[in-house]
Motif scaffolding. Sequence first.
Motif, PDB file in Angstrom:
ATOM      1  N   ARG A  44       0.856  -1.178   0.000  1.00  0.00           N
ATOM      2  CA  ARG A  44       0.000   0.000   0.000  1.00  0.00           C
ATOM      3  C   ARG A  44       0.890   1.226   0.000  1.00  0.00           C
ATOM      4  O   ARG A  44       2.013   1.205   0.486  1.00  0.00           O
ATOM      5  CB  ARG A  44      -0.932   0.009   1.201  1.00  0.00           C
ATOM      6  CG  ARG A  44      -0.265   0.356   2.500  1.00  0.00           C
ATOM      7  CD  ARG A  44      -1.303   0.523   3.588  1.00  0.00           C
ATOM      8  NE  ARG A  44      -0.674   1.020   4.788  1.00  0.00           N
ATOM      9  CZ  ARG A  44      -0.525   2.309   5.073  1.00  0.00           C
ATOM     10  NH1 ARG A  44      -0.966   3.218   4.245  1.00  0.00           N
ATOM     11  NH2 ARG A  44       0.062   2.682   6.186  1.00  0.00           N
ATOM     12  N   TYR A  52      -8.080   6.472  -2.954  1.00  0.00           N
ATOM     13  CA  TYR A  52      -9.310   5.914  -2.380  1.00  0.00           C
ATOM     14  C   TYR A  52     -10.214   7.036  -1.861  1.00  0.00           C
ATOM     15  O   TYR A  52     -11.408   7.072  -2.162  1.00  0.00           O
ATOM     16  CB  TYR A  52      -8.999   4.935  -1.240  1.00  0.00           C
ATOM     17  CG  TYR A  52     -10.250   4.479  -0.541  1.00  0.00           C
ATOM     18  CD1 TYR A  52     -10.984   3.418  -1.050  1.00  0.00           C
ATOM     19  CD2 TYR A  52     -10.728   5.132   0.586  1.00  0.00           C
ATOM     20  CE1 TYR A  52     -12.159   3.017  -0.435  1.00  0.00           C
ATOM     21  CE2 TYR A  52     -11.895   4.742   1.209  1.00  0.00           C
ATOM     22  CZ  TYR A  52     -12.612   3.681   0.683  1.00  0.00           C
ATOM     23  OH  TYR A  52     -13.791   3.296   1.281  1.00  0.00           O
ATOM     24  N   SER A  56     -13.900   7.538  -3.434  1.00  0.00           N
ATOM     25  CA  SER A  56     -14.930   6.827  -2.673  1.00  0.00           C
ATOM     26  C   SER A  56     -16.138   7.729  -2.471  1.00  0.00           C
ATOM     27  O   SER A  56     -16.030   8.951  -2.485  1.00  0.00           O
ATOM     28  CB  SER A  56     -14.382   6.355  -1.325  1.00  0.00           C
ATOM     29  OG  SER A  56     -14.070   7.445  -0.502  1.00  0.00           O
ATOM     30  N   GLU A  62     -16.163   1.090   2.459  1.00  0.00           N
ATOM     31  CA  GLU A  62     -16.391   0.062   1.434  1.00  0.00           C
ATOM     32  C   GLU A  62     -15.335   0.152   0.345  1.00  0.00           C
ATOM     33  O   GLU A  62     -14.877   1.236  -0.004  1.00  0.00           O
ATOM     34  CB  GLU A  62     -17.776   0.242   0.810  1.00  0.00           C
ATOM     35  CG  GLU A  62     -18.915  -0.059   1.741  1.00  0.00           C
ATOM     36  CD  GLU A  62     -19.038  -1.542   2.053  1.00  0.00           C
ATOM     37  OE1 GLU A  62     -18.858  -2.368   1.136  1.00  0.00           O
ATOM     38  OE2 GLU A  62     -19.300  -1.858   3.223  1.00  0.00           O
ATOM     39  N   ASP A  63     -14.944  -1.003  -0.197  1.00  0.00           N
ATOM     40  CA  ASP A  63     -14.001  -1.026  -1.308  1.00  0.00           C
ATOM     41  C   ASP A  63     -14.591  -0.329  -2.520  1.00  0.00           C
ATOM     42  O   ASP A  63     -15.818  -0.299  -2.699  1.00  0.00           O
ATOM     43  CB  ASP A  63     -13.641  -2.462  -1.678  1.00  0.00           C
ATOM     44  CG  ASP A  63     -12.814  -3.157  -0.603  1.00  0.00           C
ATOM     45  OD1 ASP A  63     -12.433  -2.496   0.375  1.00  0.00           O
ATOM     46  OD2 ASP A  63     -12.556  -4.362  -0.756  1.00  0.00           O
ATOM     47  N   TYR A  65     -14.675  -0.060  -6.676  1.00  0.00           N
ATOM     48  CA  TYR A  65     -14.394  -0.798  -7.902  1.00  0.00           C
ATOM     49  C   TYR A  65     -13.671   0.114  -8.883  1.00  0.00           C
ATOM     50  O   TYR A  65     -14.115   1.215  -9.170  1.00  0.00           O
ATOM     51  CB  TYR A  65     -15.701  -1.302  -8.526  1.00  0.00           C
ATOM     52  CG  TYR A  65     -15.492  -2.052  -9.815  1.00  0.00           C
ATOM     53  CD1 TYR A  65     -14.862  -3.293  -9.820  1.00  0.00           C
ATOM     54  CD2 TYR A  65     -15.900  -1.520 -11.027  1.00  0.00           C
ATOM     55  CE1 TYR A  65     -14.664  -3.983 -10.988  1.00  0.00           C
ATOM     56  CE2 TYR A  65     -15.710  -2.206 -12.210  1.00  0.00           C
ATOM     57  CZ  TYR A  65     -15.089  -3.434 -12.190  1.00  0.00           C
ATOM     58  OH  TYR A  65     -14.882  -4.125 -13.347  1.00  0.00           O
ATOM     59  N   TRP A  71     -10.325  -3.965  -7.301  1.00  0.00           N
ATOM     60  CA  TRP A  71     -10.940  -3.164  -6.255  1.00  0.00           C
ATOM     61  C   TRP A  71      -9.857  -2.512  -5.398  1.00  0.00           C
ATOM     62  O   TRP A  71      -8.801  -3.079  -5.170  1.00  0.00           O
ATOM     63  CB  TRP A  71     -11.811  -4.042  -5.358  1.00  0.00           C
ATOM     64  CG  TRP A  71     -13.005  -4.601  -6.058  1.00  0.00           C
ATOM     65  CD1 TRP A  71     -13.015  -5.630  -6.950  1.00  0.00           C
ATOM     66  CD2 TRP A  71     -14.343  -4.163  -5.946  1.00  0.00           C
ATOM     67  NE1 TRP A  71     -14.292  -5.859  -7.380  1.00  0.00           N
ATOM     68  CE2 TRP A  71     -15.131  -4.982  -6.779  1.00  0.00           C
ATOM     69  CE3 TRP A  71     -14.964  -3.159  -5.210  1.00  0.00           C
ATOM     70  CZ2 TRP A  71     -16.502  -4.820  -6.897  1.00  0.00           C
ATOM     71  CZ3 TRP A  71     -16.345  -3.012  -5.323  1.00  0.00           C
ATOM     72  CH2 TRP A  71     -17.089  -3.828  -6.163  1.00  0.00           C
ATOM     73  N   LEU A  72     -10.151  -1.318  -4.900  1.00  0.00           N
ATOM     74  CA  LEU A  72      -9.249  -0.572  -4.028  1.00  0.00           C
ATOM     75  C   LEU A  72      -9.908  -0.447  -2.666  1.00  0.00           C
ATOM     76  O   LEU A  72     -11.043   0.016  -2.551  1.00  0.00           O
ATOM     77  CB  LEU A  72      -8.979   0.820  -4.612  1.00  0.00           C
ATOM     78  CG  LEU A  72      -8.144   1.792  -3.784  1.00  0.00           C
ATOM     79  CD1 LEU A  72      -6.734   1.250  -3.567  1.00  0.00           C
ATOM     80  CD2 LEU A  72      -8.113   3.160  -4.454  1.00  0.00           C
ATOM     81  N   SER A  73      -9.177  -0.865  -1.609  1.00  0.00           N
ATOM     82  CA  SER A  73      -9.737  -0.768  -0.258  1.00  0.00           C
ATOM     83  C   SER A  73      -9.261   0.512   0.425  1.00  0.00           C
ATOM     84  O   SER A  73      -8.340   1.181  -0.038  1.00  0.00           O
ATOM     85  CB  SER A  73      -9.342  -1.999   0.570  1.00  0.00           C
ATOM     86  OG  SER A  73      -7.951  -2.060   0.717  1.00  0.00           O
ATOM     87  N   SER A  74      -9.884   0.825   1.540  1.00  0.00           N
ATOM     88  CA  SER A  74      -9.598   2.084   2.240  1.00  0.00           C
ATOM     89  C   SER A  74      -8.173   2.144   2.783  1.00  0.00           C
ATOM     90  O   SER A  74      -7.661   3.226   3.052  1.00  0.00           O
ATOM     91  CB  SER A  74     -10.596   2.302   3.377  1.00  0.00           C
ATOM     92  OG  SER A  74     -10.497   1.237   4.307  1.00  0.00           O
ATOM     93  N   LEU A  78      -4.843  -3.099  -3.267  1.00  0.00           N
ATOM     94  CA  LEU A  78      -5.587  -3.516  -4.443  1.00  0.00           C
ATOM     95  C   LEU A  78      -5.929  -4.988  -4.324  1.00  0.00           C
ATOM     96  O   LEU A  78      -5.113  -5.789  -3.876  1.00  0.00           O
ATOM     97  CB  LEU A  78      -4.748  -3.283  -5.708  1.00  0.00           C
ATOM     98  CG  LEU A  78      -4.442  -1.828  -6.028  1.00  0.00           C
ATOM     99  CD1 LEU A  78      -3.433  -1.751  -7.182  1.00  0.00           C
ATOM    100  CD2 LEU A  78      -5.714  -1.072  -6.386  1.00  0.00           C
ATOM    101  N   HIS A  79      -7.152  -5.340  -4.752  1.00  0.00           N
ATOM    102  CA  HIS A  79      -7.623  -6.719  -4.683  1.00  0.00           C
ATOM    103  C   HIS A  79      -8.298  -7.086  -6.007  1.00  0.00           C
ATOM    104  O   HIS A  79      -9.095  -6.302  -6.508  1.00  0.00           O
ATOM    105  CB  HIS A  79      -8.652  -6.903  -3.556  1.00  0.00           C
ATOM    106  CG  HIS A  79      -8.181  -6.422  -2.228  1.00  0.00           C
ATOM    107  ND1 HIS A  79      -7.406  -7.186  -1.393  1.00  0.00           N
ATOM    108  CD2 HIS A  79      -8.365  -5.238  -1.596  1.00  0.00           C
ATOM    109  CE1 HIS A  79      -7.148  -6.493  -0.298  1.00  0.00           C
ATOM    110  NE2 HIS A  79      -7.711  -5.323  -0.390  1.00  0.00           N
TER     111      HIS A  79
END
Length: 83
Positions: A44, A52, A56, A62-63, A65, A71-74, A78-79
Amino acid sequence: MAGYVKICKIVRERDDEDLRDVLVRTIEKFFDLFDRAGERVTGRTDEMIDLYHAISSGDDGEDVYLSDGLWLSSDGMLHERGR
């Protein structure tokens, strides 16, 4: 007619510069970038966290898209998990 991709323009910075040296450096740089292009982002970064927060829709954590199942999380990670 075969297709091709133009990837760069080779320019000597000095007239006395050996064109072979310029070509070798250019090719080495290209393949260095090409080889790294498929590497996954694993860590990260503060920039990813900033991204993010910029995209957001709220403070719910919430992740977000991005595209193509990414997907990008807080926390800036990256996922890949599909759409």
